[in-house]
Design a protein around this motif. Structure first.
Motif, PDB file in Angstrom:
ATOM      1  N   TYR A 220       0.849  -1.194   0.000  1.00 40.91           N
ATOM      2  CA  TYR A 220       0.000   0.000   0.000  1.00 40.91           C
ATOM      3  C   TYR A 220       0.884   1.243   0.000  1.00 40.91           C
ATOM      4  O   TYR A 220       0.658   2.186  -0.769  1.00 40.91           O
ATOM      5  CB  TYR A 220      -0.899  -0.039   1.232  1.00 40.91           C
ATOM      6  N   LEU A 221       1.913   1.236   0.838  1.00 42.44           N
ATOM      7  CA  LEU A 221       2.830   2.376   0.889  1.00 42.44           C
ATOM      8  C   LEU A 221       3.536   2.553  -0.444  1.00 42.44           C
ATOM      9  O   LEU A 221       3.735   3.686  -0.913  1.00 42.44           O
ATOM     10  CB  LEU A 221       3.845   2.180   2.021  1.00 42.44           C
ATOM     11  N   GLY A 222       3.906   1.421  -1.091  1.00 40.52           N
ATOM     12  CA  GLY A 222       4.500   1.490  -2.424  1.00 40.52           C
ATOM     13  C   GLY A 222       3.549   2.169  -3.402  1.00 40.52           C
ATOM     14  O   GLY A 222       3.949   3.023  -4.196  1.00 40.52           O
ATOM     15  N   GLY A 223       2.263   1.798  -3.320  1.00 37.36           N
ATOM     16  CA  GLY A 223       1.247   2.415  -4.174  1.00 37.36           C
ATOM     17  C   GLY A 223       1.103   3.896  -3.884  1.00 37.36           C
ATOM     18  O   GLY A 223       0.972   4.711  -4.807  1.00 37.36           O
ATOM     19  N   LEU A 224       1.154   4.259  -2.606  1.00 34.90           N
ATOM     20  CA  LEU A 224       1.046   5.672  -2.223  1.00 34.90           C
ATOM     21  C   LEU A 224       2.213   6.473  -2.793  1.00 34.90           C
ATOM     22  O   LEU A 224       2.047   7.586  -3.287  1.00 34.90           O
ATOM     23  CB  LEU A 224       1.028   5.818  -0.697  1.00 34.90           C
ATOM     24  N   LYS A 225       3.396   5.871  -2.718  1.00 35.10           N
ATOM     25  CA  LYS A 225       4.595   6.545  -3.206  1.00 35.10           C
ATOM     26  C   LYS A 225       4.465   6.828  -4.699  1.00 35.10           C
ATOM     27  O   LYS A 225       4.723   7.934  -5.173  1.00 35.10           O
ATOM     28  CB  LYS A 225       5.780   5.605  -2.943  1.00 35.10           C
ATOM     29  N   GLN A 226       4.027   5.790  -5.421  1.00 32.08           N
ATOM     30  CA  GLN A 226       3.851   5.959  -6.853  1.00 32.08           C
ATOM     31  C   GLN A 226       2.704   6.935  -7.123  1.00 32.08           C
ATOM     32  O   GLN A 226       2.791   7.768  -8.031  1.00 32.08           O
ATOM     33  CB  GLN A 226       3.549   4.604  -7.487  1.00 32.08           C
ATOM     34  N   GLY A 227       1.654   6.852  -6.315  1.00 32.24           N
ATOM     35  CA  GLY A 227       0.524   7.756  -6.463  1.00 32.24           C
ATOM     36  C   GLY A 227       0.940   9.210  -6.276  1.00 32.24           C
ATOM     37  O   GLY A 227       0.505  10.100  -7.022  1.00 32.24           O
ATOM     38  N   TRP A 228       1.810   9.451  -5.297  1.00 29.56           N
ATOM     39  CA  TRP A 228       2.309  10.805  -5.096  1.00 29.56           C
ATOM     40  C   TRP A 228       3.114  11.276  -6.302  1.00 29.56           C
ATOM     41  O   TRP A 228       2.957  12.408  -6.768  1.00 29.56           O
ATOM     42  CB  TRP A 228       3.161  10.925  -3.827  1.00 29.56           C
TER      43      TRP A 228
END
Lengths: 305, 249
Positions: A220-228
Motif C-alpha cells: 500500500y505504501l509502495g502504491g502511495l509513493k507511486q501515487g504521489w
C-alpha cells in the motif's frame, strides 16, 4: 539425566529419568537457548553512505559549470549553475518562488489526500467483491498507464480555468496507482494470516482493519509513493497547460512563464525547484516511513538502508 | 495426574466423519472417536494422510462432507505449523490481538497478555517483534496466543515440526507443563512417532488416502516414565506406520 548434575541429588539412582524437570529448570534452559538463538542489535547506518548522493550532486554541478564555461552553446541557451542560482535568488527575493512552491504543494498534497480517500475504500471493495474486480480491474490498470495530461483538455472544457481542473487531473493521476498498490498488497497476504484471523474469531470488519490492512501495508505504501509521483507530475502538467483564470500561480505556471519570457535561467530554476520538492518529499516523508515499516517487520536488508 | 476414564461428557465426538474435495480423492473416511475432557491425544500419520484436514474440520475452518462432529460450543483454539505470528505486531501484541478478538476489555489485555507470556517463560520478550525471536520463542508466543483464546479445546498442527531437536525437546517439556497447569483438551497432529509417544496419553494412527484410524495405543504414565517401555512402544508404532506406508508401494 546424567548431563544435569544438579538434579542427581534429588533423584536417587532409580534408573528411570526424572518424570519432569521442575518449572524453573525449563525456564532457565529456555532463557539460555533464547539468548543463544536471538539476533544482536541491528547495525547502525553508515555516515559515508548517506553522503554519497550529496557528492554525486556536487560533481554534477561542477560538470555543468565547466560545460557552461567552455562556451559550447550561447550562454542564454545554456546558463551555468551560478546564473540559475541568481535567477532562483531573484524569484526568492520578490516572493514568487515561495508563493509558487506553497501553491503547488498545497494543491498536490490536498489532491493526493482526496485520491487516498477515494482509492482506499475502492481497493478494499474491489478486493472483497470478485465480480467487481474482474469487471473493473483491467480498467483501473489501464487508467494507470494513461498519461494524466490527457485529462487536461477535458478538464478545462468541464471545469474551465479553475482549481477544480487541477484537482481533477491530480485525482485521475494518483487514484489508479493507489488502488493497484493496495490490491496487490492484499493479493500477496500469506493465506495463514487469514486463517489466524478466522481461528481467533475476527468479524468481517475486524478482519479488514486488524489483519488485511496492516498485512497489505508495505505494498500500500509502495502504491502511495507511486501515487504521489503521479500526483506531482499531473499537477505540473496541468499547471503548465492551464494558466490564467482563477488558477493560482504554481511551479508549473512559473515554468510556463519562463518559456513565455524566453528566460532559460527561469525555466531551469523552475525545473530545479520542481525536482527539489520531489526529492524533499521522498526524503522527509516516504523514505523514513518505508524504512521504519520494513525494519519493524524485519524485511529491511542491511545493504538497502 | 490420573488416566482419564471419561465419566463426564466427552469434549470432542467424531462420528463416521468423511471429507472429500469436489472432483478430488477422499481425504478422510469413517473416522469415529471421542476425546475426553482434559485428554491429550496425538494424531499420527504419514504426510498427506489428512491429519491437517481433520484438524481444520474440528476447528470448523472446513465443513465435513458426511458424518458429524461435536466440539465445545465456543469452538477451538488453534496453533499453526509455523510463521503464523503477525509480523507487524510485537509478541505481546499478537497475544493481545487474540484477547481483543475474544472481547476482553482494553484495560485488562496488557496484564493478561503479560501473564500468558510469563506462563511460557517469555516475560522479557513481550516487546520484541516476531523476526527478532528465535523459532522456539515464536512457537511459545503462538502457544501463548492460542491459550489467550481461552477455549477448552486446543488443536495443534505440527507446531514443533520446523524446530531444531534441542528446542523441540524443551518445548515438549513446556507443553506438558502448560497442559497440566491449564487442564486443556489437546489434539496434537504430528508425523513424529517419538513426539507422539512423548506427549500423548493416546496415539491414533491414521492411514493415508483415504485417512482412517487404523490403530490406537494408550500411553500410560508408567510407559512414558520407563525408557525401555517407551522405546518398545515407539518401535511398535513405527512398524505399524511403515506397514501402512508400504501398502502404497
Amino acid at each position: 539425566m546424567p548431563s544435569n548434575p544438579t538434579l542427581l541429588d534429588d533423584q536417587p539412582a532409580t534408573g528411570a529419568p526424572p518424570s519432569s524437570p521442575s518449572a524453573t529448570t525449563i525456564g532457565d534452559l529456555e532463557a539460555g537457548l533464547d539468548r543463544l538463538q536471538s539476533q544482536g542489535p541491528p547495525a547502525r547506518r553508515d555516515l559515508v553512505r548517506s553522503l554519497l548522493p550529496v557528492a554525486a550532486v556536487v560533481a554534477l554541478l561542477c560538470v555543468w559549470q565547466i560545460l557552461s564555461w567552455a562556451g559550447l552553446k550561447r550562454s542564454d541557451l545554456l546558463p551555468g549553475p551560478l546564473t540559475v542560482a541568481a535567477s532562483l535568488a531573484d524569484a526568492f527575493a520578490d516572493g514568487t518562488l515561495q508563493r509558487a512552491v506553497a501553491t503547488s504543494l498545497l494543491r498536490g498534497v490536498s489532491g493526493f489526500a482526496i485520491a487516498i480517500l477515494i482509492a482506499t475504500p475502492l481497493a478494499l471493495l474491489l478486493a472483497q467483491v470478485r465480480t467487481l474486480r474482474a469487471a473493473l480491474g483491467p480498467l483501473v490498470s489501464g487508467l494507470q498507464v494513461l498519461p494524466s495530461v490527457a485529462w487536461v483538455p477535458a478538464a478545462i472544457i468541464w471545469f474551465g480555468l479553475t482549481d477544480a481542473t487541477v484537482y481533477f487531473v491530480v485525482l485521475m493521476g494518483a487514484t489508479p496507482s493507489i488502488v493497484n498498490g493496495l490490491l496487490s498488497g492484499i493479493d500477496q497476504i500469506p493465506p495463514q494470516y487469514r486463517s489466524v484471523g478466522t481461528v481467533l474469531g475476527a468479524t468481517r470488519l475486524q478482519h479488514t482493519l486488524l489483519i488485511t490492512l496492516p498485512a497489505a501495508l508495505p505494498a500500500y505504501l509502495g502504491g502511495l509513493k507511486q501515487g504521489w509521483a503521479f500526483s506531482w507530475r499531473s499537477l505540473m502538467a496541468a499547471e503548465i497547460i492551464a494558466v490564467g483564470g482563477s488558477i493560482g500561480f504554481g511551479l508549473g505556471s512559473m515554468l510556463q512563464q519562463g518559456r513565455d519570457l524566453s528566460s532559460m535561467p527561469l525555466v531551469m530554476a523552475a525545473i530545479l525547484a520542481i525536482l527539489v520538492v520531489g526529492i524533499v518529499i521522498e526524503l522527509l516523508v516516504f523514505s523514513p516511513l518505508e524504512r521504519r515499516l520494513l525494519r519493524r517487520r524485519g524485511l529491511l536488508t542491511q545493504g538497502a538502508s | 495426574m490420573t488416566t482419564t476414564t471419561a465419566p463426564e461428557a466427552p469434549s470432542v465426538l467424531i462420528e463416521n466423519l468423511a471429507k472429500a474435495y469436489p472432483g478430488g480423492p477422499t481425504v478422510l473416511e469413517g473416522i469415529t472417536t471421542s476425546i475426553a475432557r482434559g485428554e491429550f491425544v496425538c494424531i499420527l500419520g504419514a504426510s498427506g494422510c489428512g491429519k491437517s484436514t481433520l484438524l481444520n474440520v474440528l476447528a470448523q475452518l472446513e465443513p465435513p462432507t458426511t458424518g458429524a462432529i461435536e466440539v465445545p460450543d465456543d469452538g477451538a483454539a488453534f496453533m499453526f505449523q509455523e510463521a503464523s505470528l503477525l509480523p507487524w505486531l510485537t509478541a505481546r501484541g499478537n497475544v493481545e490481538l487474540a484477547l481483543r478478538l475474544r472481547g476482553v476489555p482494553a484495560r485488562e489485555r496488557r496484564q493478561a497478555a503479560t501473564e500468558l507470556l510469563h506462563l511460557v517463560h517469555l516475560g522479557e520478550a513481550g516487546g520484541k517483534r516476531p523476526h527478532q525471536l528465535s523459532g522456539g520463542m515464536r512457537q511459545r508466543t503462538a502457544l501463548a496466543r492460542a491459550l489467550a483464546q481461552d477455549r477448552e479445546l486446543l488443536l495443534m498442527d505440527e507446531p514443533f515440526g520446523a524446530l531444531d531437536a534441542i528446542t523441540r525437546d524443551l518445548l515438549h517439556d513446556e507443553l506438558e507443563r502448560v497442559w497440566k497447569a491449564t487442564g486443556r483438551t489437546i489434539v496434537f497432529v504430528t508425523h513424529n512417532v517419538r513426539e507422539a509417544v512423548r506427549l500423548g496419553q493416546r496415539v491414533l494412527l491414521l492411514s493415508s488416502r483415504p485417512g482412517r484410524i487404523v490403530e490406537q495405543w494408550q500411553v500410560t504414565d508408567s510407559i512414558r516414565n520407563d525408557a525401555a517401555a517407551a522405546a518398545a512402544l515407539t518401535r511398535d508404532i513405527t512398524d505399524r506406520l511403515r506397514q501402512e506406508i508400504s501398502h502404497h508401494a
